[in-house]
Design a protein around this motif. Structure first.
Motif, short mmCIF file in Angstrom:
data_model
loop_
_atom_site.label_atom_id
_atom_site.label_comp_id
_atom_site.label_asym_id
_atom_site.label_seq_id
_atom_site.Cartn_x
_atom_site.Cartn_y
_atom_site.Cartn_z
N UNK A 106 14.46 9.30 31.58
CA UNK A 106 15.02 9.38 32.93
C UNK A 106 15.85 8.13 33.24
N UNK A 107 15.32 6.97 32.91
CA UNK A 107 15.99 5.71 33.23
C UNK A 107 17.32 5.56 32.49
N UNK A 108 17.40 6.04 31.27
CA UNK A 108 18.60 5.87 30.44
C UNK A 108 19.36 7.18 30.24
N UNK A 109 19.17 8.13 31.15
CA UNK A 109 19.73 9.48 31.00
C UNK A 109 21.23 9.49 30.66
N UNK A 110 22.03 8.75 31.40
CA UNK A 110 23.48 8.76 31.16
C UNK A 110 23.82 8.22 29.78
N UNK A 111 23.19 7.11 29.39
CA UNK A 111 23.43 6.51 28.08
C UNK A 111 22.97 7.45 26.96
N UNK A 112 21.83 8.10 27.17
CA UNK A 112 21.28 9.04 26.18
C UNK A 112 22.22 10.22 25.98
N UNK A 113 22.64 10.82 27.09
CA UNK A 113 23.51 12.00 26.98
C UNK A 113 24.85 11.63 26.35
N UNK A 114 25.36 10.45 26.67
CA UNK A 114 26.62 10.00 26.06
C UNK A 114 26.45 9.81 24.56
N UNK A 156 29.86 18.24 17.80
CA UNK A 156 31.23 18.63 17.46
C UNK A 156 32.15 18.45 18.66
N UNK A 157 33.38 18.09 18.39
CA UNK A 157 34.37 17.87 19.45
C UNK A 157 34.43 19.10 20.35
N UNK A 158 34.38 18.86 21.64
CA UNK A 158 34.46 19.95 22.61
C UNK A 158 33.12 20.56 23.00
N UNK A 159 32.06 20.21 22.28
CA UNK A 159 30.74 20.73 22.63
C UNK A 159 30.22 20.04 23.88
N UNK A 160 29.43 20.78 24.62
CA UNK A 160 28.75 20.22 25.78
C UNK A 160 27.26 20.28 25.53
N UNK A 161 26.50 19.43 26.21
CA UNK A 161 25.05 19.44 26.05
C UNK A 161 24.47 20.79 26.43
N UNK A 162 25.09 21.47 27.38
CA UNK A 162 24.59 22.77 27.82
C UNK A 162 24.66 23.82 26.72
N UNK A 163 25.45 23.59 25.70
CA UNK A 163 25.56 24.53 24.58
C UNK A 163 24.32 24.48 23.68
N UNK A 164 23.62 23.35 23.72
CA UNK A 164 22.41 23.20 22.91
C UNK A 164 21.25 23.98 23.53
N UNK A 165 20.35 24.43 22.69
CA UNK A 165 19.11 25.03 23.13
C UNK A 165 18.34 23.99 23.96
#
Length: 158
Positions: A74-82, A89-98
């Motif tokens: 939770x504390x490092x959420x932005x850094x983790x997601x980045x 792969x280029x153009x993928x979003x986190x929402x595409x992952x299970x």
């Protein structure tokens, strides 16, 4: 001396694995329900990681590691997601992952950031093992490759 120091290594390792599994489950639950970390930690501590009448853990999980992984995520959420997005792969979003894959990647990345005392290979091995519990070999291999690259990005030279 704490209880953890008296336990055999196999028991400590099993408790850590249990904590990581619970952290992935809690992250999944937080995402699905929109509930915050405090509420989910409290629920898990009371219902899943609670202690019995003789003060022994009801489940084999390290409650301190469980809480540390959730809080770091939770504390490092932005850094983790980045860090994760950088290795998709280029153009993928986190929402595409299970959702479960996303929770595994986030928890492992949180450990890379917040627990420098744990080696990169150990963290990768633990979370890839979890991926094998949830998925077929292809998805577990994907998790392995992504975590290996994230680990190198966050901890170069290790």
């Amino acid at each position: 001396m704490s209880n953890t120091q008296k336990l055999p290594f196999q028991v400590i390792r099993a408790r850590r694995a249990g904590a990581r599994l619970a952290a992935v489950q809690a992250l999944y639950q937080m995402e699905q329900t929109g509930r915050g970390a405090r509420a989910v930690i409290r629920e898990f501590m009371e219902d899943r990681l609670g202690f019995g009448p003789d003060e022994e853990p009801v489940e084999e999980a390290d409650p301190d590691l469980f809480k540390a992984v959730l809080r770091a995520t939770v504390e490092h959420q932005a850094e983790i997601d980045k860090a994760i997005l950088k290795r998709l792969n280029k153009g993928w979003k986190l929402s595409r992952l299970d959702s479960t894959t996303r929770a595994i990647l986030r928890a492992a990345t949180a450990e890379f950031i917040a627990h420098p005392e744990l080696s990169r290979p150990v963290i990768i091995d633990e979370y890839v093992s979890l991926a094998h519990d949830f998925f077929e070999k292809t998805e577990a291999n994907f998790v392995n490759a992504v975590l290996d690259n994230i680990g190198k990005d966050i901890r170069p030279g290790e």
